[in-house]
Design an enzyme around this catalytic site. Structure first.
Site, PDB file in Angstrom:
ATOM      1  N   TYR A 292     -91.480 -12.083  31.503  1.00 21.44           N
ATOM      2  CA  TYR A 292     -91.920 -10.964  32.328  1.00 21.44           C
ATOM      3  C   TYR A 292     -92.986 -11.450  33.294  1.00 21.44           C
ATOM      4  O   TYR A 292     -93.844 -12.269  32.934  1.00 21.44           O
ATOM      5  CB  TYR A 292     -92.492  -9.847  31.442  1.00 21.44           C
ATOM      6  CG  TYR A 292     -92.419  -8.477  32.063  1.00 21.44           C
ATOM      7  CD1 TYR A 292     -91.233  -7.752  32.056  1.00 21.44           C
ATOM      8  CD2 TYR A 292     -93.528  -7.900  32.671  1.00 21.44           C
ATOM      9  CE1 TYR A 292     -91.150  -6.491  32.624  1.00 21.44           C
ATOM     10  CE2 TYR A 292     -93.454  -6.639  33.247  1.00 21.44           C
ATOM     11  CZ  TYR A 292     -92.269  -5.945  33.220  1.00 21.44           C
ATOM     12  OH  TYR A 292     -92.195  -4.708  33.790  1.00 21.44           O
TER      13      TYR A 292
ATOM     14  N   ASN B 139     -69.388  -2.514  23.839  1.00 23.26           N
ATOM     15  CA  ASN B 139     -68.525  -2.223  22.703  1.00 23.26           C
ATOM     16  C   ASN B 139     -69.221  -2.622  21.402  1.00 23.26           C
ATOM     17  O   ASN B 139     -70.060  -3.527  21.398  1.00 23.26           O
ATOM     18  CB  ASN B 139     -67.199  -2.971  22.834  1.00 23.26           C
ATOM     19  CG  ASN B 139     -66.119  -2.372  21.965  1.00 23.26           C
ATOM     20  OD1 ASN B 139     -66.306  -1.301  21.378  1.00 23.26           O
ATOM     21  ND2 ASN B 139     -64.993  -3.046  21.866  1.00 23.26           N
ATOM     22  N   ARG B 140     -68.902  -1.932  20.316  1.00 25.38           N
ATOM     23  CA  ARG B 140     -69.545  -2.187  19.022  1.00 25.38           C
ATOM     24  C   ARG B 140     -68.718  -1.490  17.944  1.00 25.38           C
ATOM     25  O   ARG B 140     -67.865  -0.648  18.252  1.00 25.38           O
ATOM     26  CB  ARG B 140     -70.965  -1.620  19.018  1.00 25.38           C
ATOM     27  CG  ARG B 140     -71.008  -0.088  19.130  1.00 25.38           C
ATOM     28  CD  ARG B 140     -72.331   0.395  19.603  1.00 25.38           C
ATOM     29  NE  ARG B 140     -72.576  -0.050  20.968  1.00 25.38           N
ATOM     30  CZ  ARG B 140     -73.785  -0.217  21.477  1.00 25.38           C
ATOM     31  NH1 ARG B 140     -74.855   0.015  20.730  1.00 25.38           N
ATOM     32  NH2 ARG B 140     -73.945  -0.616  22.728  1.00 25.38           N
TER      33      ARG B 140
ATOM     34  N   TYR C   6     -83.547  -1.105  37.409  1.00 27.34           N
ATOM     35  CA  TYR C   6     -84.810  -0.903  36.717  1.00 27.34           C
ATOM     36  C   TYR C   6     -85.042  -1.932  35.610  1.00 27.34           C
ATOM     37  O   TYR C   6     -86.099  -1.951  34.965  1.00 27.34           O
ATOM     38  CB  TYR C   6     -84.887   0.508  36.127  1.00 27.34           C
ATOM     39  CG  TYR C   6     -83.859   0.805  35.053  1.00 27.34           C
ATOM     40  CD1 TYR C   6     -84.128   0.556  33.713  1.00 27.34           C
ATOM     41  CD2 TYR C   6     -82.617   1.347  35.385  1.00 27.34           C
ATOM     42  CE1 TYR C   6     -83.194   0.828  32.726  1.00 27.34           C
ATOM     43  CE2 TYR C   6     -81.685   1.625  34.411  1.00 27.34           C
ATOM     44  CZ  TYR C   6     -81.968   1.369  33.079  1.00 27.34           C
ATOM     45  OH  TYR C   6     -81.035   1.639  32.112  1.00 27.34           O
TER      46      TYR C   6
ATOM     47  N   MET D 204     -81.651  -6.416  31.128  1.00 24.21           N
ATOM     48  CA  MET D 204     -81.604  -6.759  29.717  1.00 24.21           C
ATOM     49  C   MET D 204     -80.513  -7.763  29.377  1.00 24.21           C
ATOM     50  O   MET D 204     -80.535  -8.382  28.315  1.00 24.21           O
ATOM     51  CB  MET D 204     -81.440  -5.490  28.877  1.00 24.21           C
ATOM     52  CG  MET D 204     -82.622  -4.528  28.980  1.00 24.21           C
ATOM     53  SD  MET D 204     -84.237  -5.342  28.808  1.00 24.21           S
ATOM     54  CE  MET D 204     -84.100  -6.051  27.166  1.00 24.21           C
TER      55      MET D 204
END
Length: 290
Positions: free
Chosen positions: A58, A181-182, A249, A252
């Protein structure tokens, strides 16, 4: 007593949180200047950006040791002589992500604290600063949306994504939501539909069926919200109609944000980014309170 000891969670080098975080103590000077406030922090969440900070991903200049955390709820203990907006007992959240959130006490300038309603429960208050405002600003400040307009987002089951779904529903917008997906994916889809999502796809489902699906919509998608990057960003930016806007924003996926050349050249899409704490600090207090 002009100083008190405050326990804190801090790190003195970047690395995996389990390896670099330590429990320590710092001295907090309670001899306040005129505009300072002594706050007792009550709760602070662990955000994905906190992990990124600890691991060194960061853009914050290292000034070790660093006390962790990015958002926090606290109670005012004492105020300086010129502080007018706050008083002991007020509930406050921090407006700056550089504050010492993972500590028991901190001395903060009045301008970096926002008073909130004490009736808000602790968990909601502790997670009030970053995710809901990010969702609200992205839906309100970049495109002049009207009821019935479509928006699309990735990371739809994240804190920001869930806030987007609920706010979009309240504003009369239609949301198209992408998730990874999971196992038990249908349970997650059902959960997001219950929050107000109009459509929920896995990334793979959307890539396979996006052309047919987009043709079925009665109006072009005007806003895409990106918190992942990589191919996921490419998928939602490609879904935008002519003149649409992509707002990023987060990242990830830790991959570069991909946007097609044809989208820029032939559809004239726009790409912007938002860091909510910068927005909050640049806006007037009146707008922030709203």
């Amino acid at each position: 007593m002009t100083k008190i000891w405050s326990r804190c969670i801090q790190y003195s080098k970047y690395g995996p949180p389990k390896e670099v975080l330590t429990l320590g103590k710092i001295q907090v000077d309670t001899n306040l200047s005129s505009n300072q406030v002594l706050v007792k922090w009550l709760a602070s969440p662990i955000n994905p950006l906190d992990i990124n900070k600890i691991e060194g991903h960061y853009p914050v200049p290292p000034d070790f040791p660093i006390i962790g955390g990015s958002e926090v709820i606290g109670e005012v203990e004492r105020v300086g002589s010129d502080v007018k907006s706050l008083k002991p007992g007020d509930a406050v959240v921090s407006l700056g992500m550089t504050q010492t959130c993972w500590s028991e006490y901190a001395v903060i300038d009045e301008t970096l604290l926002l008073k909130i309603d004490k009736r808000i429960d602790l968990v909601s208050a502790a997670t009030l600063l970053i995710n809901p405002p990010t969702a609200y600003v992205m839906l309100k400040e970049y495109v002049d949306l009207n009821p019935g307009d479509f928006i699309i987002q990735n990371a739809s089951n994240s804190g920001v994504g869930r806030s987007v779904i609920q706010l979009a529903k309240a504003f009369g917008l239609k949301s198209i939501n992408l998730v990874r997906n999971r196992p038990n994916i249908q349970d997650l889809k059902n959960e997001l539909h219950q929050l107000g999502a109009d459509y929920v796809f896995t990334e793979e489902e959307f890539r396979a069926n996006s052309r047919t699906f987009l043709k079925s919509l009665d109006t072009p998608i005007r806003l895409a919200l990106n918190g992942v990057g990589g191919k996921s960003c490419l998928a939602i930016s490609n879904a935008l109609g002519s003149g649409g806007t992509l707002v990023t924003y987060g990242g990830m996926g830790k991959q570069p944000h991909e946007i097609s050349t044809s989208g820029f050249v032939f559809k004239n899409i726009k790409a912007e980014g938002i860091a909510i704490t910068l927005w909050l600090n640049q806006e007037s207090q009146e707008n922030v309170q709203k």
